[in-house]
Design an enzyme around this catalytic site. Structure first.
Site, mmCIF file in Angstrom:
data_model
loop_
_atom_site.group_PDB
_atom_site.id
_atom_site.type_symbol
_atom_site.label_atom_id
_atom_site.label_comp_id
_atom_site.label_asym_id
_atom_site.label_seq_id
_atom_site.Cartn_x
_atom_site.Cartn_y
_atom_site.Cartn_z
ATOM 1 N N HIS A 1 9.709 8.290 2.723
ATOM 2 C CA HIS A 1 8.740 9.075 3.501
ATOM 3 C C HIS A 1 7.915 10.030 2.642
ATOM 4 C CE1 HIS A 1 11.854 12.130 3.028
ATOM 5 N NE2 HIS A 1 10.960 13.032 3.364
HETATM 6 C C1 UD1 Z 1 8.670 17.269 5.922
HETATM 7 C C2 UD1 Z 1 8.999 18.066 4.673
HETATM 8 C C3 UD1 Z 1 9.807 17.205 3.704
HETATM 9 C C4 UD1 Z 1 10.999 16.579 4.393
HETATM 10 C C5 UD1 Z 1 10.528 15.826 5.611
HETATM 11 C C6 UD1 Z 1 11.665 15.178 6.366
HETATM 12 C C7 UD1 Z 1 7.268 19.723 4.056
HETATM 13 C C8 UD1 Z 1 6.234 20.049 3.044
HETATM 14 N N1 UD1 Z 1 7.800 18.481 3.949
HETATM 15 O O1 UD1 Z 1 7.810 16.204 5.511
HETATM 16 O O2 UD1 Z 1 10.247 18.008 2.642
HETATM 17 O O3 UD1 Z 1 11.650 15.698 3.496
HETATM 18 O O4 UD1 Z 1 9.863 16.762 6.467
HETATM 19 O O5 UD1 Z 1 11.144 14.419 7.427
HETATM 20 O O6 UD1 Z 1 7.595 20.556 4.875
HETATM 21 N N2 UD1 Z 1 5.289 13.451 12.422
HETATM 22 C C9 UD1 Z 1 5.556 12.908 13.644
HETATM 23 N N3 UD1 Z 1 6.537 13.495 14.403
HETATM 24 C C10 UD1 Z 1 7.227 14.588 13.992
HETATM 25 C C11 UD1 Z 1 6.932 15.132 12.737
HETATM 26 C C12 UD1 Z 1 5.962 14.555 11.949
HETATM 27 O O7 UD1 Z 1 4.968 11.931 14.062
HETATM 28 O O8 UD1 Z 1 8.110 15.068 14.729
HETATM 29 C C13 UD1 Z 1 4.268 12.792 11.568
HETATM 30 C C14 UD1 Z 1 2.894 13.406 11.733
HETATM 31 O O9 UD1 Z 1 1.957 12.379 11.608
HETATM 32 C C15 UD1 Z 1 2.791 14.320 10.540
HETATM 33 C C16 UD1 Z 1 3.591 13.574 9.491
HETATM 34 O O10 UD1 Z 1 4.640 12.941 10.209
HETATM 35 O O11 UD1 Z 1 1.478 14.575 10.171
HETATM 36 C C17 UD1 Z 1 4.158 14.458 8.439
HETATM 37 O O12 UD1 Z 1 4.942 15.518 9.017
HETATM 38 P P1 UD1 Z 1 5.138 16.907 8.228
HETATM 39 O O13 UD1 Z 1 5.986 17.822 8.998
HETATM 40 O O14 UD1 Z 1 3.795 17.412 7.801
HETATM 41 O O15 UD1 Z 1 5.848 16.470 6.884
HETATM 42 P P2 UD1 Z 1 6.988 15.394 6.584
HETATM 43 O O16 UD1 Z 1 6.357 14.255 5.865
HETATM 44 O O17 UD1 Z 1 7.803 15.071 7.789
#
Ligand code: UD1
Length: 380
Positions: free
Chosen positions: A208
């Site tokens: 991821h």
């Molecule tokens: C975040 C953490 C990362 C961790 C990961 C675990 C930061 C900088 N990164 O990354 O260290 O390893 O979480 O998952 O804080 N999304 C959904 N549903 C959700 C959450 C996210 O669909 O409940 C999608 C959205 O499109 C979003 C993308 O995932 O834009 C990324 O989510 P985000 O919270 O920005 O970062 P992660 O990649 O999950």
């Protein structure tokens, strides 16, 4: 003493749960904030249910966004909560955007509120400044009064940045507290059996990180390698929402055909799947530690790790770098042949199920200690 605990994203929940229950057992008043950085039921609610985490006292509902947008929204929503609660301690865990955002709010209100900041999982460093998590780690440690380190190598990282040793306390790994507490229930959940798989008869892959999944060529290399392996052993791939979205956007859906693709799993099902695997291939930070605690061979699909203790004293190894399909497949195949250990047989010091107790003891001991002086020494 009142402790305000923050959880925001999936890797936070299993770190906060043991601390919340250790605080409750010690009769220490505490409140729980969920920033809402992760919000899908499978990325959030499932973890609260599995880990027995009570409903948050405050839900900030910030959701996704750019780094600036997400961090800023956490800060704006968290500030009134901090002012309202006026805790003695703000406890933040790990390295996600919510961790830094809340610490940054608290440090600016330190004088006014008398709050102190404790960082659980302090001192881990990948030394890769391109990772958003590395920026979050370094800055959160710089802002914190109490640095609770999960493994002894973290002390040297903190010292190298000029952070005074008296601020750092060895706590061990709170995430492993959750793991050992939940392992019997995870085994009873029998996730492999529910997928028709035999214990030790399959591999698990997760990716991821933006560095792996935001670039079409890298993502294709990884999926090709997993597919190649799947000719010999079933490969289970629980998909993070970001990865699923990118696979479709890059037109790579056909590469999923040989794999057993799942939606993100709750804590217990994922632990059950990991525990039964012959090997795990991942870019997650938490899984590097969980596989070490479970004795399952792990290949980390990254150039470096902020958790080198899992290479030295656990079951982890780094993938050959730069990622290239043939050398990667060779490395993953070798991992499938490596021995597994009994849970807890090959774990670093302090990964013993008692880390949250040490965290709470440190909070009690240091609550009376002088706060970090407002005039700080310059970095060496
Ligand atoms: C975040 C953490 C990362 C961790 C990961 C675990 C930061 C900088 N990164 O990354 O260290 O390893 O979480 O998952 O804080 N999304 C959904 N549903 C959700 C959450 C996210 O669909 O409940 C999608 C959205 O499109 C979003 C993308 O995932 O834009 C990324 O989510 P985000 O919270 O920005 O970062 P992660 O990649 O999950």
């Amino acid at each position: 003493m009142h402790v305000l605990l923050v959880a925001g994203a999936r890797p936070n929940f299993m770190k906060v749960a043991p601390i919340a229950s250790a605080l409750a057992r010690s009769g220490i008043a505490h409140s729980l904030v969920h920033t809402g950085q992760h919000y899908d039921p499978q990325m959030s609610d499932a973890f609260f249910a599995d880990l027995g985490l009570r409903e948050p006292d405050f839900h900030l509902g910030v959701g996704s966004g750019t780094h600036a947008d997400q961090t800023a929204r956490v800060m704006q929503a968290f500030e009134p909560v901090l002012v309202h609660v006026r805790p003695d301690w703000l406890v933040v865990v790990g390295d996600v955007n919510s961790t830094l955002a809340c610490a940054l709010v608290a440090v600016k209100l330190k004088e006014a509120l008398g709050v102190r900041i404790a960082h659980v999982e302090a001192g881990l460093r990948s030394h890769d400044w391109r990772m958003p998590e590395e920026i979050n780690r370094v800055l959160t440690d710089r802002l914190s009064d109490l640095l609770l380190v999960p493994s002894r190598d973290a002390f040297a990282n903190l010292a190298a940045e000029g952070l005074p040793g008296e601020r750092a306390v060895f706590a061990g790994n709170v995430m492993i507290d959750a793991l050992f507490a939940q392992l019997p229930l995870a085994r009873a959940a029998d996730m492999p059996g529910r997928l028709g798989l035999a214990r030790d008869g399959y591999a698990v892959a997760t990716v991821h990180r933006p560095s792996n999944v935001d670039d079409p060529d890298t993502l294709a290399t990884l999926l090709h390698a997993f597919g190649n392996l799947a000719r010999g052993v079933p490969v289970v791939l629980p998909l993070h929402p970001r990865t699923r979205r990118n696979i479709t956007q890059f037109g790579l859906d056909a590469l999923l055909a040989p794999l057993i693709v799942l939606d993100p799993l709750g804590y217990r099902d994922m632990l059950s799947l990991t525990d039964g695997a012959r090997a795990v291939f991942t870019d997650s930070g938490g899984l590097q530690e969980e596989t070490s605690a479970l004795g399952v061979p792990c290949v980390t699909l990254r150039e470096q790790t902020e958790r080198p203790v899992t290479l030295l004293e656990g079951t982890n190894q780094l993938a050959p770098w730069p990622l290239e399909r043939h050398s990667l497949v060779r490395c993953l195949r070798e991992a499938l042949g490596r021995p597994r250990y009994q849970p807890g047989e090959r774990v670093p010091e302090g990964w013993d199920g008692r880390a949250a107790i040490r965290v709470v003891e440190a909070l009690q001991t240091h609550v009376a200690a002088p706060a970090v002086p407002q005039r700080v020494r310059a970095f060496a």
